[in-house]
Every structure is written in C-alpha cells, then in structure tokens.
Motif scaffolding. Structure first.
Motif, PDB file in Angstrom:
ATOM      1  N   GLN A   1       0.847  -1.195   0.000  1.00 40.56           N
ATOM      2  CA  GLN A   1       0.000   0.000   0.000  1.00 40.56           C
ATOM      3  C   GLN A   1       0.883   1.245   0.000  1.00 40.56           C
ATOM      4  OE1 GLN A   1      -2.425   0.797   3.492  1.00 40.56           O
ATOM      5  NE2 GLN A   1      -4.089   1.454   2.161  1.00 40.56           N
TER       6      GLN A   1
ATOM      7  N   CYS B   1     -10.461   5.331 -12.499  1.00 39.67           N
ATOM      8  CA  CYS B   1     -10.204   5.829 -11.152  1.00 39.67           C
ATOM      9  C   CYS B   1      -9.114   6.890 -11.218  1.00 39.67           C
ATOM     10  CB  CYS B   1      -9.765   4.664 -10.264  1.00 39.67           C
ATOM     11  SG  CYS B   1      -9.313   5.127  -8.584  1.00 39.67           S
TER      12      CYS B   1
ATOM     13  N   CYS C   1      -6.747   7.255  -9.299  1.00 39.16           N
ATOM     14  CA  CYS C   1      -5.473   6.701  -8.839  1.00 39.16           C
ATOM     15  C   CYS C   1      -4.649   6.133  -9.999  1.00 39.16           C
ATOM     16  CB  CYS C   1      -5.723   5.606  -7.811  1.00 39.16           C
ATOM     17  SG  CYS C   1      -6.702   4.234  -8.454  1.00 39.16           S
TER      18      CYS C   1
ATOM     19  N   SER D   1      -1.214   3.242  -5.311  1.00 38.72           N
ATOM     20  CA  SER D   1      -1.988   2.385  -4.417  1.00 38.72           C
ATOM     21  C   SER D   1      -2.274   3.016  -3.056  1.00 38.72           C
ATOM     22  CB  SER D   1      -1.255   1.053  -4.222  1.00 38.72           C
ATOM     23  OG  SER D   1      -0.029   1.263  -3.534  1.00 38.72           O
TER      24      SER D   1
ATOM     25  N   LYS E   1      -5.575   2.347  -1.011  1.00 37.48           N
ATOM     26  CA  LYS E   1      -6.221   1.165  -1.604  1.00 37.48           C
ATOM     27  C   LYS E   1      -5.805  -0.082  -0.822  1.00 37.48           C
ATOM     28  CE  LYS E   1      -7.723   3.648  -5.044  1.00 37.48           C
ATOM     29  NZ  LYS E   1      -9.067   4.124  -5.006  1.00 37.48           N
TER      30      LYS E   1
ATOM     31  N   GLN F   1      -7.430  -4.880  -6.871  1.00 36.46           N
ATOM     32  CA  GLN F   1      -7.777  -3.671  -7.612  1.00 36.46           C
ATOM     33  C   GLN F   1      -7.843  -4.001  -9.093  1.00 36.46           C
ATOM     34  OE1 GLN F   1      -8.319  -0.584  -5.939  1.00 36.46           O
ATOM     35  NE2 GLN F   1      -8.226  -1.979  -4.192  1.00 36.46           N
TER      36      GLN F   1
ATOM     37  N   LYS G   1      -8.553  -1.849 -12.633  1.00 35.88           N
ATOM     38  CA  LYS G   1      -8.736  -0.522 -13.213  1.00 35.88           C
ATOM     39  C   LYS G   1      -8.765  -0.644 -14.731  1.00 35.88           C
ATOM     40  CE  LYS G   1      -8.388   0.977  -9.055  1.00 35.88           C
ATOM     41  NZ  LYS G   1      -9.597   1.190  -8.293  1.00 35.88           N
TER      42      LYS G   1
ATOM     43  N   VAL H   1      -3.314  -5.052  -3.489  1.00 32.43           N
ATOM     44  CA  VAL H   1      -2.620  -4.116  -2.602  1.00 32.43           C
ATOM     45  C   VAL H   1      -2.636  -4.686  -1.197  1.00 32.43           C
ATOM     46  CG1 VAL H   1      -2.566  -1.763  -1.708  1.00 32.43           C
ATOM     47  CG2 VAL H   1      -3.338  -2.180  -4.059  1.00 32.43           C
TER      48      VAL H   1
ATOM     49  N   ASP I   1      -2.213  -4.647   2.743  1.00 34.10           N
ATOM     50  CA  ASP I   1      -2.341  -3.747   3.886  1.00 34.10           C
ATOM     51  C   ASP I   1      -1.257  -4.149   4.871  1.00 34.10           C
ATOM     52  OD1 ASP I   1      -3.051  -2.177   6.018  1.00 34.10           O
ATOM     53  OD2 ASP I   1      -5.095  -2.944   6.198  1.00 34.10           O
TER      54      ASP I   1
END
Length: 174
Positions: free
Chosen positions: A81, A108, A110, A134, A137, A141, A143, A164, A166
């Motif tokens: 992330q 998006c 991002c 990221s 996020k 993901q 996109k 992504v 965490d």
C-alpha cells in the motif's frame, strides 16, 4: 429533450390562443392539436443524421486505423500500500490510415494513462504508459483505461489489476 418539450408546449399554447374563447378541441380535435404540436417541434428541432445517436449501424470503414495491443491486461501481482507502479502497453496500428488517439481515461483517479499525441502511422508502434498509485487502496484492484481514437469502434479498453497489501493489518485477499 427539454427544448423539444418546450417547443411542443409553446406550439400547443399558441394553437389554443388562436380562437377567442372557443374550444379548439371542437374545431381541430385533440388529434389535430397533437399533430400540429409535433410538427412544430420537429420543425424547430430537425433530426441529426448521426448513426451513433440514432441507433443506425454505420458501414465499417475498411481503411480505418486499427489499434492492436500486444496485451490488453496487465497484473501487477502483490504490491505494498502506498507504492506507485507503472506499466507500458505496446500497440501497433494494423490499419491503413494514421491512428489518432483523442483521449485515454482511467476508471479511477489513482490511475494515470499517458498516450501519444502525434498520429501513429500504419504499421508503426505506439505505447500507452499507465501509472497506478496504491495509496489508500487495499485488496484486489481492477482498473480500466478507455482509449478514444479514430478507430471503429471508437473506444478500446485495456486494464491493470493487482493486490494491494495492507502492511499494517497483514495481506488482504478478496
């Protein structure tokens, strides 16, 4: 649509005001009033001959540029992330006329695509660079980047995806 409705209402109002204190429905009839309003609206708003709007199918242009991608989807895999990752999609204009890319828009904020602003000649290669941030996020993901060009159809989609992680709470899989 609003203009057509307004014009139709205006035409109907003018018809009803035409006879002093007489009921137009008895002279013209309700069907006649509707027909007059429709004709007035059609005259004020002529139809546009645009196959993209009317639902007609345009004949394919055999000389149109064709955007052929080596790959239409790229998977970044697991990323941390806050990481910013990049990938470059390569394409070839396999059509008979120069390819002009008008826009490339991501699904998006991002994700930021960069595309060639100059025409891509028939047989020549071009690239679309995509950067994904990221930050904020977590998890899987997906996109999509929609490319608008002078091709038939005029939009082409490519995609990126990744997972992504965490890092504060451990890996997340969805």
């Amino acid at each position: 649509m609003k203009r057509t409705l307004f014009t139709a209402l205006l035409a109907a109002g003018l018809l009803s005001m035409g006879a002093c204190k007489q009921d137009n429905k008895t002279e013209v009839g309700e069907a006649g009033m509707n027909q007059a309003a429709t004709q007035a609206a059609d005259a004020a708003n002529p139809a546009v001959d645009n196959p993209n709007v009317t639902g007609e199918t345009a004949a394919p242009n055999p000389n149109a540029p064709v955007m052929t991608f080596a790959e239409s989807e790229y998977n970044f895999g697991d990323i941390k992330q806050g990481e910013v990752v990049k990938h470059t999609f390569e394409f070839t204009n396999t059509g008979k006329t120069p390819l002009l890319i008008d826009n490339a828009q991501a699904s998006c904020g991002c994700t930021v695509p960069q595309w060639p602003k100059d025409p891509v000649a028939p047989g020549a290669k071009g690239t679309i660079a995509v950067e994904f941030n990221s930050t904020g996020k977590v998890g899987v993901q997906n996109k999509t980047i929609t490319i608008t060009a002078n091709t038939q159809p005029n939009t082409t989609n490519i995609a990126i995806k990744g997972n992504v992680l965490d890092m504060a709470n451990g890996p997340v899989r969805q």
